[in-house]
Design a protein around this motif. Sequence first.
Motif, short mmCIF file in Angstrom:
data_model
loop_
_atom_site.label_atom_id
_atom_site.label_comp_id
_atom_site.label_asym_id
_atom_site.label_seq_id
_atom_site.Cartn_x
_atom_site.Cartn_y
_atom_site.Cartn_z
N SER A 76 0.83 -1.20 0.00
CA SER A 76 0.00 0.00 0.00
C SER A 76 0.87 1.25 0.00
N ALA A 77 1.92 1.27 0.81
CA ALA A 77 2.82 2.41 0.86
C ALA A 77 3.52 2.64 -0.47
N ALA A 78 3.71 1.55 -1.24
CA ALA A 78 4.36 1.66 -2.55
C ALA A 78 3.39 2.10 -3.64
N GLY A 79 2.13 2.28 -3.30
CA GLY A 79 1.16 2.76 -4.28
C GLY A 79 0.24 1.70 -4.84
N CYS A 80 0.36 0.46 -4.35
CA CYS A 80 -0.55 -0.59 -4.80
C CYS A 80 -1.93 -0.43 -4.18
N ARG A 81 -2.93 -0.88 -4.88
CA ARG A 81 -4.29 -0.89 -4.33
C ARG A 81 -4.50 -2.23 -3.66
N VAL A 82 -4.64 -2.22 -2.32
CA VAL A 82 -4.90 -3.44 -1.56
C VAL A 82 -6.40 -3.63 -1.49
N LEU A 83 -6.90 -4.65 -2.16
CA LEU A 83 -8.34 -4.85 -2.31
C LEU A 83 -8.95 -5.48 -1.06
N THR A 84 -10.14 -5.00 -0.69
CA THR A 84 -10.84 -5.55 0.47
C THR A 84 -12.33 -5.72 0.16
N PRO A 85 -12.68 -6.44 -0.90
CA PRO A 85 -14.09 -6.59 -1.27
C PRO A 85 -14.79 -7.67 -0.44
N ALA A 86 -16.11 -7.67 -0.53
CA ALA A 86 -16.96 -8.75 -0.01
C ALA A 86 -16.92 -8.90 1.50
N ARG A 87 -16.53 -7.84 2.21
CA ARG A 87 -16.54 -7.93 3.68
C ARG A 87 -17.94 -8.27 4.17
N GLY A 88 -18.02 -9.28 5.02
CA GLY A 88 -19.30 -9.70 5.57
C GLY A 88 -20.04 -10.73 4.74
N ARG A 89 -19.54 -11.02 3.53
CA ARG A 89 -20.25 -11.99 2.69
C ARG A 89 -20.17 -13.38 3.31
N ARG A 90 -21.27 -14.09 3.25
CA ARG A 90 -21.32 -15.44 3.80
C ARG A 90 -20.63 -16.42 2.85
N VAL A 91 -19.84 -17.31 3.44
CA VAL A 91 -19.19 -18.38 2.70
C VAL A 91 -19.45 -19.68 3.45
N ASP A 92 -20.11 -20.63 2.81
CA ASP A 92 -20.41 -21.92 3.43
C ASP A 92 -19.27 -22.89 3.13
N ILE A 93 -18.56 -23.28 4.18
CA ILE A 93 -17.37 -24.11 4.01
C ILE A 93 -17.63 -25.48 4.63
N ALA A 94 -17.42 -26.52 3.84
CA ALA A 94 -17.62 -27.88 4.33
C ALA A 94 -16.47 -28.29 5.24
N SER A 95 -16.80 -29.04 6.29
CA SER A 95 -15.80 -29.60 7.18
C SER A 95 -16.28 -30.98 7.61
N ARG A 96 -15.45 -31.68 8.37
CA ARG A 96 -15.86 -33.01 8.81
C ARG A 96 -16.99 -32.94 9.84
N PHE A 97 -17.28 -31.75 10.33
CA PHE A 97 -18.38 -31.57 11.27
C PHE A 97 -19.62 -31.02 10.60
N GLY A 98 -19.59 -30.92 9.27
CA GLY A 98 -20.71 -30.37 8.53
C GLY A 98 -20.32 -29.06 7.87
N VAL A 99 -21.31 -28.31 7.43
CA VAL A 99 -21.06 -27.04 6.74
C VAL A 99 -20.94 -25.91 7.77
N ARG A 100 -19.86 -25.14 7.66
CA ARG A 100 -19.66 -23.97 8.51
C ARG A 100 -20.08 -22.73 7.73
N ALA A 101 -21.02 -21.97 8.28
CA ALA A 101 -21.44 -20.72 7.64
C ALA A 101 -20.54 -19.61 8.15
N CYS A 102 -19.52 -19.30 7.40
CA CYS A 102 -18.51 -18.31 7.81
C CYS A 102 -18.77 -16.98 7.12
N GLY A 103 -18.18 -15.95 7.65
CA GLY A 103 -18.26 -14.63 7.04
C GLY A 103 -16.89 -14.11 6.69
N LEU A 104 -16.77 -13.47 5.53
CA LEU A 104 -15.50 -12.88 5.12
C LEU A 104 -15.23 -11.62 5.94
N ASP A 105 -14.00 -11.45 6.34
CA ASP A 105 -13.61 -10.26 7.08
C ASP A 105 -12.18 -9.90 6.70
#
Length: 271
Positions: free
Chosen positions: A127-156
């Motif tokens: 960022s200090a070098a002038g690059c654009r550090v992208l931070t899209p989709a904050r809070g979007r739900r992502v359903d991730i499968a695990s051995r315990f079932g599907v985890r409803a996670c949120g992007l942050d």
Amino acid sequence: MVSIDALRAHLLAARLAGPVRTPREAGLRSYRLFAARDPRVTLGITPAREWSERDIMALMAAKCGVSADPGHVQGVDAIDPERTVRALDAFAGRLRQVARSRGAVQLGTGHPHRLLGFYAALAEALSAAGCRVLTPARGRRVDIASRFGVRACGLDYVQGVALVREPGARGGVGGTGAHTHSPLPVRAVLESLAESGGPLPDLVIGDHGWVCGAGQLGIEAIGPADIDDPALFVGEAEGSVSVAVPLDDGARSSYYRPLTRYVLNRACLSQ
């Protein structure tokens, strides 16, 4: 500044390379599962060719320095520190190029408890070098499968680095996210960028599914990988991943600070 000799000594002392904590059994299990195209270890990569367990072992021996002996089935395995140093140099080279062009970058991790500080330092420097550090989709739900079932996670995001949190997890700078190998978070990020008409990243920096998921979709991606993460090295061999850095990715977060200093110096991004 961290010299090559000091870096090599640190890699061995911290067991980020040399004899590592990840056991041989874990590596062999991943090679077997990848050969069967198990999504738990392909991490979003769809290989262009068939890879047998022996093929993957040979590749990991060449890329990481693990034992190529099929009779070595348990105990300690190792990463060649020279291969780690060379890969870190290539990693730094890609950072230098994207910084010079002031490109857009996306950083994300499935290892926030270990690697968040490493990526956050890169995000700050880019960022200090002038690059654009992208931070899209904050809070979007992502359903991730695990051995315990599907985890409803949120992007942050923490300090410019994407991660996923499980419901009820504490946020803020002091909070870390969930461990995941899934490519679904980076797919959600890229989908959000496409929907908004924003720029896609010129470079994705991360681990696990962040690298493989982006690389499979044609986005340049780089990151570290342990000896039980063959997907990144297969992706590198086939051209969908630009740089895979062999190292233990489950060590204490403080152990990665000398790598941060080395990479930023090599990339001419030291502040």
